[in-house]
Scaffold this motif. Structure first.
Motif: not given
Length: 1006
Positions: A389, A376, A277, A393
């Motif tokens: 996720q 994210q 990420q 998040d």
């Protein structure tokens, strides 16, 4: 004999007479002048260039008339008759509507402001109130940033704490229930009644000021067709500065240093669990905002008639796409007006229909874009198949998906019909009747489709639940019926004494019914109806009510030689919102005026008009929820039985005030009106002071009292004052061939609470918090004696703890304090921080408002611009509170840490719900909300008259316009024009960016 016959033949000869009507003062053409063949119904109206054409006979007489000008009668001797009209400088014989009658402008005794059609339509907007911003002194307007959203309007400050402060609208003499939603293009003139002596004739309905609207009427003459069209592109300003992925990761490391005193390589960062990420660079602003979206506005008017009957039909279409996703507004409107006037009978009938569709963006949409982190995963709005996720998040992802996918559509159909009858029984005595029926039907639908979201931490689990999705339908049907019957008697004695006696009785009923239905489990995104959902379902009625009001009005008006004027009225009102022993209230008013310039000793050479006005009046207020004096019972509540089980029951969930009484406002006003050099320069000034007693306000009470969550009771809580100064100036002139006019307005309003019952000095309002996900940590506004209603009461800060000495001192107040923490001031020195340490910190009300309008014409070109300034208001920047409070603002890169000990930015240790460093009710978010805005600037060109006539038209004008192209402000949010009602005024929770519009338009008459 032969010569006589020839002469008679000449006089009977039919001809087409044409010409141009201009003004004597500036030589400019005058559009809209009525041209009538005397003694007949044949007529015409001058076009934009002052030209007319009419078929008649040699020897007949043409009568030229226009408001504010002296009429002229000219006998026809040829094919061309050009006319120069002089102003009626003694005092423009302009008729001003004042409520249950009208007077000449020189006979106005109260504070009345008139705004004309050309000023209203200078800004293209769906909302009438927005068009009034800066056009009238004493009228505060905060426009909505959402398409189709209603502007908030205050006339002479805050009137009611308990309900809305929307003025009373009266359309063509008929009282409306709420904003009638009349497009500005349908309006001919607006008269705004501001002082209590003027509004008292409307009793309890007029407490918040009165806006009298006269819609477009037909004029005698041939059929006229006018088409106005415009197309604009909208542009928005920049968003709140947020950190990118690299910056966010660094800020997370700094947070770990400050919270845990750990080493960087030992930091427990969520991104370590999903290192891929770190490649993300997600910016939700790219999804939630639209750019370069259009606004379209089209208006068609057809009018005409004879001397006895005239008609005007208006059709309009407005379409605005929103700058935010899932926002927009479409409206179709039509109105037909007919006036029949012959001998002693006058009948005016009007029918209007508006139907609109409003797409309302989610309330936290802009805030959620701040919370979503750049590391994210990106979101494809067209494909939500794979969403997973971890950690916190996944919560942020759920919030954003909810905001992006939820749609809220409100469809409204508003139909109204009015009828005005007037019959003169004998000379001077007339009977009148006003009848109105308005029906408003609202149908709303909220669809929150289900989206699978997985928490991918070990073990993976489904984060979202189907029951959290739903389809919600809601409807409300409101009908308002009004009947007013009265009589007016006018009598002049020896041409010196003029009396007018008015008596009216009014009856009004307002009925509203509502219900809603919801079904959870909206798992099929392609089906957006209730039956398409599969989960639990519920149906409930809304808050249904019937309000009735009865009023009796008596008014006497007297004038002596046009110099000394008196107007006095008494109105007695009954309202069903009060208990039976408090149903009725009596509201008197008196107003005096002295036309000093009409005195024989006055020299009109320089100052041709000088009028002094004094007035005082009392009005009542009943703007609170219906049935507030009667307790309601809520059914279908669970309660525990003695055996440990659950049973259904009923309970009272709200407290009531069985002795709720009238809130009253007594206002005094002094004003002057001046005209210089034949009204080339005009000036008006007003000063007013209003005392409000027994203010009604919904007070929230704690659940421990047995009233349930958010229980409230309406109480007469105290007293309040409003006072202010209003200035209006105008100037018109000519430089060479350039004719111009300019107008300016200046307003002040000082609002102050003078008493809160039970010796209370301070009372927090329920403003629902500056930060939506932390309401208890961000309540800001309060009622406090000596300050404005809903002023800001905040914890004040004194920098941060950046030395060991400051830390030791502050730990005496907050034992858990750390280096880098915010230092809040213990105002009363009691060694703790609580509500007593909040201090007054301004409010969302401006100290001054300024408006400026400029118009100029040169040959076929025209130019105009409007400016507006709001000075002295404070704003609580909710976007910064979100960005700092959830660790996303770019400035957090420079927060305090051991390696940056001189920073003035507090350390970020946790979100606003868990740590006080970025508390929502601190002065960290307080900003100056003053701004200066160019509301519109336009340049137009009209095709020469001779050219368009060869094409078979009367007028063809093209123009370019920019709306809101410039805003000068120190405020760092999207838009300094922040509303919020009364309790939350100035709290910028979700005010979207104001759109700058770049427009092309045309005006086409034939």
């Amino acid at each position: 004999m032969l010569a006589l016959l020839c002469n008679l033949n000449v006089f009977a000869q039919s001809v087409t007479v044409s010409g141009t009507v201009t003004g004597a003062t500036d030589g400019m053409p005058i559009p809209g002048v009525t041209v009538l063949v005397e003694g007949t119904s044949t007529g015409a109206v001058t076009d934009f260039d002052g030209n007319y054409s009419i078929s008649t006979s040699i020897g007949n007489t043409l009568v030229f008339s226009y408001v504010g000008m002296q009429s002229q009668s000219i006998k026809i001797t040829g094919n061309t008759v050009n006319v120069v009209l002089d102003e009626d400088i003694d005092e423009l014989d302009e008729v001003v509507v004042i409520g249950y009658g009208s007077v000449k402008k020189q006979e106005v005794t109260g504070a009345v402001t008139q705004v004309k059609a050309e000023d209203i339509t200078s800004v293209v907007t769906a909302d009438l109130a927005s068009a009034l911003q800066g056009q009238a002194s004493g009228v505060n307007v905060v426009a909505s940033s959402e398409p189709g959203g209603e502007a908030q309007i205050l006339i002479r400050g805050i009137t009611s704490l308990s309900g809305d402060n929307t003025p009373l609208y009266v359309v063509d003499g008929v009282v409306q229930n709420g904003d009638p939603q009349i497009p500005p293009t349908e309006i001919e003139t607006i008269n705004i009644l501001k002082d209590a002596a003027s509004t008292a004739v409307y009793g309890v309905r007029g407490a918040t000021g009165v806006i009298l609207i006269t819609t477009k009427q037909g004029k005698p003459g041939s059929l006229q067709v006018r088409l106005n069209a415009s197309y604009a592109i909208q542009h928005r300003n920049a968003a709140v500065p947020l950190m990118n992925s690299l910056e966010q990761t660094y800020a997370d490391i700094v947070q770990n240093r400050n919270v845990n005193n750990g080493f960087d390589d030992q930091a427990s960062l969520q991104i370590k669990q999903q290192p891929l990420q770190f490649q993300n660079e997600t910016n939700i602003n790219d999804l939630i905002f639209n750019q370069n979206v259009p606004v379209q506005n089209y208006d068609l008017n057809v009018s005409g008639g004879t001397e006895d009957i005239t008609y005007s039909v208006n059709l309009g279409y407005f379409n605005q796409e929103g700058l935010q996703i899932n926002s927009g507004y479409k409206r179709f409107n039509t109105r037909a007006n007919t006036v029949y006037h012959k001998n002693k009978l006058r009948i005016q009938a009007s029918v209007g229909l508006n139907t609109d569709k409003r797409d309302i963006p989610q309330g936290f949409l802009l805030s959620q874009s701040i919370v979503y982190r750049p590391t994210q995963n990106g979101i494809n709005i067209d494909n939500f198949d794979d969403l997973n996720q971890g950690g916190d998040d996944v919560n942020r992802l759920g919030w954003v998906i909810e905001s992006l996918r939820t749609t809220n559509v409100l469809k409204t159909t508003r139909a109204n019909a009015t009828l005005n009858l007037n019959y003169e029984i004998i000379d001077g005595l007339s009977l009148s009747g006003n009848f109105g029926l308005t029906s408003v039907n609202n149908i709303g639908k909220i669809v929150r489709p289900y989206q699978e979201i997985y928490n991918n931490q070990n073990p993976p689990r489904l984060q979202s639940q189907p029951e959290d999705s739903y389809v919600d339908m809601r409807t409300r049907f409101t009908t308002n019926v009004l009947t007013e019957i009265g009589a007016t008697y006018e009598k002049e004695i020896n041409d010196d004494h003029k009396f007018t006696f008015t008596v009216f009785g009014t009856a009004e009923s307002n009925t509203s019914e509502a219900f809603s239905a919801r079904r959870n489990g909206a798992t099929n995104p392609n089906i957006e109806v209730l039956n398409g959902a599969t989960g639990t379902q519920s149906v409930s009625s809304g808050f249904d009510y019937t309000d009735t009001r009865i009023g009796i009005l008596g008014r006497v008006q007297y004038g002596y030689k046009g110099r000394y004027l008196l107007s006095s009225s008494v109105r007695r009102d009954g309202s069903s919102k009060f208990p039976s022993f408090n149903h009725w209230g009596t509201f008197p008013s008196v107003a005096l005026a002295w036309n000093i310039s009409e005195e024989e000793w006055w020299n009109k050479k320089t100052v041709n008009n000088f009028r002094l006005r004094l007035s005082q009046g009392t009005v009542g207020v009943d703007r609170f929820q219906s049935y507030a004096f009667q307790a309601g019972i809520t059914q279908d509540l669970n309660y525990h039985t003695s055996g440990g089980g659950l049973s259904l029951g009923a309970a009272q969930t709200n407290y009531v005030n069985s002795v709720v009484s009238w809130e009253s406002t007594t206002q005094s006003n002094i004003g002057i009106d001046l005209g210089f050099l034949k009204n080339k320069i005009t000036f008006s000034a007003e000063y007013y002071h209003a005392d409000k007693e027994d203010m009604l306000f919904p007070v929230f009470i704690p659940p421990s009292t047995g009233g349930g969550n958010n229980a409230q009771v309406v109480l007469n809580v105290g007293n309040m004052t409003n006072s202010g100064l209003e200035l209006t100036a105008g100037y018109r002139g000519k430089i060479g061939k350039v004719n111009f006019r300019m107008n300016g307005t200046f307003s002040t309003n000082e609002n102050k609470i003078t008493k809160i019952n039970n010796n209370t000095e301070f009372l927090l309002t329920n403003d629902f918090g500056l930060v939506g996900r932390a309401p208890q940590q961000s309540r800001v506004t309060a009622l406090a004696v000596g300050h404005e209603a809903a002023s800001f009461f905040l914890w004040r800060t004194d920098g941060i703890i950046d030395t060991e000495e400051k830390l030791a001192e502050y730990q005496q107040i907050v034992g858990s304090a750390k280096m880098g923490d915010t230092r809040f001031i213990d105002q009363n020195g009691d060694g703790s921080l609580d509500i007593e340490d909040r201090v007054y910190s301004g409010s969302g009300l401006p100290d001054y408002e300024i408006g400026y309008t400029f118009n100029a014409n040169w040959k076929s070109f025209d130019f105009s611009m409007n400016w507006y300034a709001s000075i002295g208001a404070e704003i609580m920047n909710g976007f910064n509170a979100w960005a700092y409070g959830f660790g996303r603002h770019k400035d957090l890169l420079y927060q305090w840490q051991k390696t940056n000990p001189t920073s003035t930015i507090p350390s970020y240790q946790n979100d606003v719900r868990r740590h006080d460093n970025y508390l929502g009710y601190s002065d960290l978010w307080l900003e100056d909300g003053s701004y200066l805005r160019l509301r519109q600037v336009s340049l137009g060109y009209s095709i020469p008259k001779k050219t368009v006539e060869r094409w078979g038209f009367n007028r063809l004008r093209f123009y370019v316009r920019a709306q809101n192209p410039l805003t000068f402000t120190k405020y760092s949010g999207y838009n300094p024009e922040v509303g919020g009602g009364i309790a939350a005024r100035g709290l910028d929770k979700n005010t979207g960016p104001i759109s700058s519009q770049w427009m092309l338009g045309l005006n086409f008459d034939f």
